[in-house]
Motif scaffolding. Structure first.
Motif, PDB file in Angstrom:
ATOM      1  N   SER A 146      27.517  27.055  50.051  1.00  0.00           N
ATOM      2  CA  SER A 146      27.697  28.036  49.003  1.00  0.00           C
ATOM      3  C   SER A 146      28.616  29.074  49.256  1.00  0.00           C
ATOM      4  N   SER A 147      28.391  29.746  50.420  1.00  0.00           N
ATOM      5  CA  SER A 147      29.213  30.766  50.637  1.00  0.00           C
ATOM      6  C   SER A 147      30.785  30.137  50.845  1.00  0.00           C
ATOM      7  N   GLY A 148      30.879  28.944  51.405  1.00  0.00           N
ATOM      8  CA  GLY A 148      32.338  28.319  51.514  1.00  0.00           C
ATOM      9  C   GLY A 148      32.961  28.284  50.074  1.00  0.00           C
ATOM     10  N   ILE A 149      31.991  27.875  49.204  1.00  0.00           N
ATOM     11  CA  ILE A 149      32.983  27.757  47.821  1.00  0.00           C
ATOM     12  C   ILE A 149      33.252  29.038  47.143  1.00  0.00           C
ATOM     13  N   HIS A 178      31.758  19.133  44.006  1.00  0.00           N
ATOM     14  CA  HIS A 178      31.147  20.460  43.642  1.00  0.00           C
ATOM     15  C   HIS A 178      32.363  21.614  43.570  1.00  0.00           C
ATOM     16  N   ILE A 179      33.861  20.779  43.617  1.00  0.00           N
ATOM     17  CA  ILE A 179      34.695  21.845  43.623  1.00  0.00           C
ATOM     18  C   ILE A 179      35.815  21.310  42.825  1.00  0.00           C
ATOM     19  N   LYS A 209      37.393  13.794  42.153  1.00  0.00           N
ATOM     20  CA  LYS A 209      37.443  13.870  43.506  1.00  0.00           C
ATOM     21  C   LYS A 209      37.490  15.490  43.738  1.00  0.00           C
ATOM     22  N   ALA A 210      36.963  16.051  44.831  1.00  0.00           N
ATOM     23  CA  ALA A 210      37.204  17.365  45.300  1.00  0.00           C
ATOM     24  C   ALA A 210      38.619  18.025  45.102  1.00  0.00           C
TER      25      ALA A 210
END
Length: 992
Positions: free
Chosen positions: A580-583, A642-643, A653-654
């Motif tokens: 989550s932090s990464g996103i 999720h991105i 795709k991401a």
């Protein structure tokens, strides 16, 4: 005997026994105080010690599900102690054994009752109740019904040290060579919410891909594990996955297994009469159109076949009808659709009567009041009194109706369908947990207190990684009164202790609480560049720091967690927090990249690289989850994209947002940007936000090199009251100068000066403005400033909380964006006028007279009682309060109501009652609105007749409103997501 003890010790060592002498406390988790001990005590029953374990006895006449669960207890005793025992199906119990049975179904239990050895009056005839009692050297587990007995069995397992998540999250069992039950009688009353369950939904690609890889499909092998989890959580109801599967047909053992385990089956809100949607699509040519008005005969036959197939199982039947594929039914008006729906229900009720051979009122049914069906209900459409009314949330976790007064006594009762996962409008919310426990508690408390207490069914998506909110909701449903707002953190610590041990409980609880809270600021799927301000209030800096601190906390704890707990830690704590932090940090980096590229700052390239690095890390984390974690057990489970969302549905795709690059000039060149503005020296006059002597701020000036090499600079102030962190230096890449004021050297009044940034022949003036004045004396803490600029007040930092006769404001810890919110107790109190209402007082310093703009930030609670409004009142000093209705500006189910910068979107107009704008964040991007921001802003204008200290008052009118934040003098020249950081002056009160 000595050999047995030695072997037992060896086994426990192999199993990872840590020597902990006490099991974790589970009072809030199970509802029954901890009665299991790892050491002997007077009169205690010995489950296992010294290499021996008590036999587990059941009657062969008891429910099959009880006998099966008793077998799980045998396995659990072995998991905890390393000692093997036996399951005895007997007519007379073995001495010093665990005797398990259902009242009225087990001769073992009934004999003890007849002999006066146990008193079951507290549970007999009750729904899902049990008692556990030490009697004559035996341990008795007696249930009021099948599930009551099963819950009693699993309660012992849980208290011994077997987490309900031992299989679904690979939580290691807590080991001990001995296990005892303290002498006494322990009674678990019936649950407060009768039906409690989950809905596996939106299950592809993750859950479906995992089940296919591990079990060959969504079949009875997989569902056996799922049903056991539900029972260990004391849940009883289930809607099966339905995107590409048909529960009853794909594996005919599925419904048989559910019934044997003791799970009550249903079907989703748009799958009537126990028929899966895929059962219809497979027969579409045979059945014909999904239109009851034109195809009643074939649809009735289809419905009848479903009930005939499932009639011998324990079901709660969904009735009614929506359109094919979870859409609105019919092409006509609401009135025409309601007419057809009446015929649908009449026909379905007749089929129920025919199939079951009894009045439909004796067969459990529900009607889901979902999306457009809410309109029908609001227009007066209803169903027979014996049918449970299933109300719904707004798809993003806020309930749309409280229990209507006219329905509270209905025979069928009231239920709630609630999402912690969403695939659909307004936007997807599918990936990790974005439902903080304080938010869940507040919404389910509202439902429970208003009478929605007969069924709670939760859309959990893929189940993983939503373990924590699932756990909480199922526990809370059993007895909401046991977890008031001020015990939510205690529940989380207990959950963490159960799964990781007391040594790590505090740290684990902190991490899982924070990542979900931060996710609620902006969920991953609705992240876009530009949400948080880079230049105003150092907002992006603060958000980045919080996420980075959380990552560091998760990394440090990971280094301490024992090896055998690493898989569980990764699933329940590390992955959702760090990913989550990464996103969040990806979008923060892209925001900076876009701004700095526009400013010509070469550091834009570094932020592009950071975004790419974080993107690659996200892919690695998902690959580890899918391919390596727990030796590949969870293959495919983390497959959701999720991105890179550009519309509500999952992208193929991401994909990173567009990144920009800056080419360096061949020779050094000074660039300047300042806090409070996105402009640079090349775009005109630079000025810092106003310095306020009361606030004692510092603002920054960023110097950056547009070219290669380096340049020297000096910073020369025109007035001695200007302070700079450095007056000269060399810049190769970037350098930040902090600017402040010397309050002692500054005279009262408004001042303007300049700070000249010089390099070779370039001289760039930066305008400095400062205000100083006399501050009125105050014995109490207060908010405000001397400059008339924006300031914020957290709702919980009040000066006075004045209750009314029947209600009062109360602190709701950790709810919302900050430390706490303010809500009303009881939430069912009557609406009142401000003169009779509880109110909060805030001392505020207002330096100017005239119109004062105040923004009231509330949680986006829905219009739960539309017949009377959703109101709050605001007043200044003793003037007549102004009543605001939060329903102003509703667009369909959702309200776009936020603060933003009008200058960035000049063509957008405010909504009624709103003096700030909505900002579109790019073509196809999600809007800034209350749904995505999880905050609704209400605006009021107050008249200030005299400058100085004032009392701002917030009055309850309707009790459901939850107050989070107050922003005074909102400044659209310096827009931000959170508003100006709070700064309280004067004596502290201890509230924070």
């Amino acid at each position: 005997m000595k050999q047995i003890v030695i072997i037992s010790i060896i086994l426990l060592t192999m199993f990872g026994y840590t020597g902990k002498c006490e099991p974790v406390k589970t009072g809030l988790l199970s509802g029954v105080p901890q009665y299991v001990r790892y050491e002997d005590s007077s009169g205690a029953f010995c489950i296992a010690a010294k290499g021996k374990a008590a036999a587990v006895c059941v009657s062969p006449e008891d429910w099959e599900g009880v006998i099966r669960a008793a077998g799980d207890l045998v396995d659990d005793i072995y998991k905890v102690t390393g000692v093997t025992t036996s399951l005895e199906k007997v007519t007379s119990p073995v001495s010093q054994s665990v005797i398990i049975g259902t009242v009225g179904k087990s001769p073992l239990i009934d004999r003890l009752v007849a002999e006066g050895k146990i008193d079951v009056s507290a549970i007999k005839g009750r729904w899902e109740s049990f008692l556990i009692q030490t009697v004559d050297g035996n341990l008795v587990v007696a249930g009021s019904d099948k599930r009551g007995t099963i819950y009693g069995i699993y309660d012992i397992s849980e208290k011994m040290g077997v987490s309900p998540w031992y299989w679904w999250a690979d939580v290691p069992v807590r080991k001990s060579p001995s296990v005892y039950v303290a002498a006494g009688k322990y009674v678990q009353p019936s649950p407060k919410v009768k039906y409690r369950g989950i809905f596996i939904n939106d299950e592809w690609p993750s859950f479906g891909g995992w089940a296919s890889a591990k079990f060959g499909g969504l079949n009875s092998q997989m569902y056996g594990h799922l049903f056991e989890l539900l029972l260990r959580l004391k849940a009883n109801y289930f809607w099966p996955a339905m995107w590409a599967t048909a529960f009853n047909e794909d594996d005919p053992q599925n419904p048989v297994l559910a019934d044997r385990y003791g799970i009550i089956m249903g079907t989703s809100h748009h799958e009537p009469m126990m028929r899966a949607h895929k059962e219809y699509t497979k027969r579409k040519e045979e059945v014909g159109a999904w239109n009851y008005a034109t195809n009643k005969e074939n649809l009735d036959k289809f419905f009848r076949e479903g009930l005939e197939r499932n009639k011998n199982f324990d079901n709660l039947i969904t009735i009614g009808m929506r359109g094919d594929g979870d859409v609105a039914m019919g092409n006509g008006s609401d009135e025409e659709n309601m007419k057809v729906l009446r015929d649908v229900i009449k026909g379905q009720r007749q089929i129920i009567q025919d199939v079951y051979g009894k009045d439909p009122s004796e067969v459990p049914q529900l009607w889901a009041i979902f999306t457009e069906v809410q309109r029908y209900y609001d227009k007066g459409f209803t169903v027979p009194d014996d049918v449970l009314l299933l109300f719904c949330d707004n798809n993003w976790g806020y309930i749309r109706r409280g229990g209507p007064l006219k329905e509270k006594q209905r025979k069928g009762g009231l239920g709630l369908y609630y999402h912690i996962d969403m695939n659909g409008g307004p936007w997807n919310d599918r990936w990790v947990n974005t439902s903080p426990i304080p938010k869940l508690r507040e919404q389910f408390h509202l439902a429970y207190e208003t009478g929605i207490d007969d069924l709670w069914i939760i859309n959990v998506g893929d189940l993983k990684p939503k373990e924590l909110p699932i756990d909480f909701i199922m526990r809370y449903a059993w007895n909401p009164d046991a977890i008031p707002a001020d015990k939510v953190d205690e529940y989380t610590r207990e959950w963490a202790g159960q799964n990781f041990g007391d040594e790590y409980a505090e740290d684990v609880a902190d991490i899982v609480s924070k990542y979900a809270k931060y996710n609620l600021w902006r969920k991953a799927e609705v992240q876009v560049p530009g949400i948080f301000s880079v230049v105003n209030h150092r907002e992006t800096d603060r958000v980045e720091r919080l996420w980075q601190d959380l990552e560091e906390e998760a990394e440090q704890l990971r280094a301490r967690i024992p090896k055998e707990e690493q898989d569980a830690y990764f699933q329940l704590v590390y992955y959702p927090a760090v990913a989550s932090s990464g996103i969040a940090r990806i979008y923060s980096a892209v925001t900076r990249n876009h701004l700095y590229a526009r400013q010509g700052r070469p550091s834009a390239n570094g932020y592009a690289k950071l975004a790419e690095t974080l993107f690659e890390r996200d892919l690695r984390l998902s690959r580890y989850y899918n391919d390596t974690l727990a030796n590949g057990k969870w293959k495919n489970m983390m497959s959701d994209i999720h991105i890179g969302y550009t519309q509500w549905s999952m992208p193929e795709k991401a994909k990173l947002p567009e990144l920009k690059s800056v080419d360096r000039l061949e020779t050094p060149a000074m660039g300047i940007s300042v806090e409070g503005s996105e402009a640079t020296e090349a775009e005109g006059k630079l000025e810092l936000p106003v310095f306020d002597a009361l606030l004692d701020q510092t603002y920054y000036i960023d110097l950056f090199n547009r070219g290669k090499g380096s340049f020297d600079f000096t910073a020369v102030a025109s007035q001695p009251w200007i302070k700079v962190s450095t007056g000269k230096g060399k810049v190769t890449e970037e350098k930040r100068i902090e600017v402040g004021i010397d309050r002692e050297a500054l005279a009262d009044g408004t001042h303007e000066a300049r700070l000249d940034i010089q390099s070779e022949k370039v001289d760039v003036p930066v305008v400095i403005r400062a205000v100083k004045g006399r501050v009125p004396e105050s014995d109490a803490p207060y908010f405000g400033n001397l400059s008339g600029s924006e300031f914020s007040i957290p709702a919980y930092l009040y000066n006075k909380n004045v209750p009314a006769q029947k209600a009062s404001w109360t602190v709701l810890p950790d709810l919302g964006r900050g430390k706490a919110c303010m809500g009303i107790v009881p939430v069912t109190t009557e609406s009142v006028s401000p003169g009779d209402a509880p109110y909060l007082e805030y001392q505020v310093l207002l330096p100017d007279t005239g119109n004062l703009s105040v923004c009231i930030g509330i949680l986006p609670v829905q219009d739960v009682y539309p017949e009377r409004g959703l109101r709050i009142a605001v007043g200044l000093d003793d003037k007549e309060p102004q009543v605001i209705d939060a329903r102003q500006g509703f667009h369909d189910e959702f309200r776009e109501y936020t603060r933003a910068n009008l200058a960035k979107s000049p063509n957008l107009k405010p909504l009624p009652g709103q003096d700030t704008s909505i900002r579109l964040l790019g073509k196809g991007q999600p809007r800034r609105d209350e749904v995505f921001d999880n905050q609704r802003w209400l605006t009021v204008k107050l008249d200030v007749e005299k400058a100085g200290m004032h009392t701002l008052k917030i009055f309850m009118v309707d009790p459901e409103i939850v107050l989070e934040r107050i922003v005074v003098n909102p400044d659209n020249r310096h827009p931000s997501y959170f508003g100006a950081p709070e700064k309280r002056h004067g004596q502290e009160t201890g509230l924070d």
